[in-house]
Design an enzyme around this catalytic site. Structure first.
Site, PDB file in Angstrom:
ATOM      1  N   LYS A 234      -0.502 -10.380  32.733  1.00 32.20           N
ATOM      2  CA  LYS A 234      -0.100 -11.059  33.972  1.00 32.20           C
ATOM      3  C   LYS A 234       1.423 -11.025  34.042  1.00 32.20           C
ATOM      4  O   LYS A 234       2.096 -11.925  33.525  1.00 32.20           O
ATOM      5  CB  LYS A 234      -0.634 -12.494  33.969  1.00 32.20           C
ATOM      6  CG  LYS A 234      -0.211 -13.311  35.176  1.00 32.20           C
ATOM      7  CD  LYS A 234      -1.097 -14.542  35.348  1.00 32.20           C
ATOM      8  CE  LYS A 234      -0.562 -15.452  36.437  1.00 32.20           C
ATOM      9  NZ  LYS A 234      -1.490 -16.506  36.820  1.00 32.20           N
TER      10      LYS A 234
ATOM     11  N   GLU B 220       0.646 -13.756  29.956  1.00 34.44           N
ATOM     12  CA  GLU B 220       1.560 -13.913  31.097  1.00 34.44           C
ATOM     13  C   GLU B 220       3.009 -13.973  30.620  1.00 34.44           C
ATOM     14  O   GLU B 220       3.395 -14.868  29.867  1.00 34.44           O
ATOM     15  CB  GLU B 220       1.234 -15.182  31.881  1.00 34.44           C
ATOM     16  CG  GLU B 220       2.188 -15.403  33.062  1.00 34.44           C
ATOM     17  CD  GLU B 220       1.785 -16.554  33.972  1.00 34.44           C
ATOM     18  OE1 GLU B 220       0.875 -17.321  33.607  1.00 34.44           O
ATOM     19  OE2 GLU B 220       2.387 -16.686  35.046  1.00 34.44           O
TER      20      GLU B 220
END
Ligand code: 13P
Length: 342
Positions: free
Chosen positions: A219, A177
């Site tokens: 992500k 992420e």
């Protein structure tokens, strides 16, 4: 390395147009969200709230994986059943946030570095034994005058890659992420440049560390203007710029892309994901899914307010958002769907 297991888990997380539900808020973040709604901030209310989420009837129709926090993965239902068992029983894959949060970066005012590499190998072994099959680590890039710096982008990319390599060694699919924050008055174009620069750096580092791309999920943020930017672009423009940015810098081999919501409204997050899939799905090398926290949970939290009597209505709201986002994965979301009572 358990290559086939990693690939299988990745594919299951992306299958059937489902997505991920991030319910991995750290205790301070969870408490902050509770405080805004005058919900008591203690272990029992956090547990009760997570029980509400996990007992939402039909959640597994739209959600393939849930991301837990260290406190949550060890918790049980009121009747004593471990959360992990309940999650597995409804066919959802349990995941775990493994970074230990962001700290001020030395010598770089206003910038953050994510910590948690020390002792990570042992923690990952323990989480795998407990039943987790994927993990999450979040790097954040604040936008402002002269920031993010190369130092911040590179240090965070390196930490993400070392985390991802350790996860794969332990048999956990890494969710990588990297978030360009929405706070500020920067333009969509500025966010585009920073998103591309940071993701390119992340993938360089993943390559250096030998991370298996088909056994990981990215992500990212959607490419968006800052919340205080005077020009807020249309849904179609955001979709087009985001997809083009990803096509420019994200290798075709990764297992999937699952966006964070980052503070967008629930409806905008669904609309934008829907536009990307509706217009571009047929020419993308990876699935475009969701891994939202606020954009799935917020309406439910605002209905629940810490009161048992509101549980069912809160679960309906949660189920509804999960359903809308699965529709967005299919490019079939519409404003009519928002009006459907489940
Ligand atoms: P939001 O969807 O609320 O941005 O949260 C996603 C997440 O997992 C943050 O780390």
């Amino acid at each position: 390395m358990k290559c086939q297991e990693l690939i299988d888990t990745t594919q299951k997380l992306m299958a059937d147009d489902k997505g991920l539900l991030a319910m991995d808020e750290s205790n301070p973040t969870c408490n902050k969200r509770f405080a805004l709604l005058c919900i008591p901030q203690n272990e029992e209310t956090r547990r009760a709230y997570r029980e509400l989420i996990l007992t939402t009837s039909g959640l597994g129709e739209y959600i393939s994986g849930v991301i837990l926090y260290d406190e949550t993965i060890r918790q049980k239902m009121k009747d004593g059943a471990p959360f992990i068992k309940v999650i597995n029983d409804v066919g959802i894959i349990p995941g775990i946030k493994v970074d230990i949060g962001v700290k001020d970066m030395a010598g770089h005012p206003g910038e953050k570095i994510t910590e948690g590499l020390d002792g990570l190998r042992d923690r990952l072994k323990e989480y795998y034994k407990m039943g987790a099959r994927f993990a999450k680590w979040r790097a954040v890039l604040a936008v402002g005058s002269g920031i993010p710096s190369r130092a911040c982008i590179e240090a965070n990319a390196q930490a993400l890659s070392r985390y991802a390599a350790l996860c794969q060694e332990a048999g956990l699919v890494p969710i990588v992420e990297s978030e360009v924050l929405m706070d500020g008055d920067h333009t969509l174009e500025h966010c585009r440049r920073l998103t591309e620069e940071s993701l390119e750096t992340v993938f360089n580092q993943l390559f250096v560390q030998g991370v298996m791309l088909e056994g990981m999920i990215l992500k990212p943020n959607m490419v968006l203007p800052g919340l205080a930017c005077i020009t807020q672009e249309s849904v179609d423009k955001v979709a087009e710029v985001t997809v083009n940015s990803l096509l420019r810098v994200v290798p075709a081999l990764i297992g999937g892309v699952a966006f964070l919501s980052g503070g967008q409204s629930c409806v905008l997050a669904s609309e934008r994901l829907n536009a990307m899939n509706h217009k571009f799905k047929s020419r993308l090398p990876w699935p475009l899914a969701f891994s939202f926290s606020r954009a799935i949970q917020q309406p439910a939290l605002e209905i629940w307010l810490g009161q048992d009597v509101n549980c069912f209505a809160a679960q309906e709201a949660l189920y509804h958002r999960a359903r809308c986002n699965r529709a967005a994965r299919r490019g079939e979301y519409s404003s009519e769907l928002e009006r459907v009572i489940v």
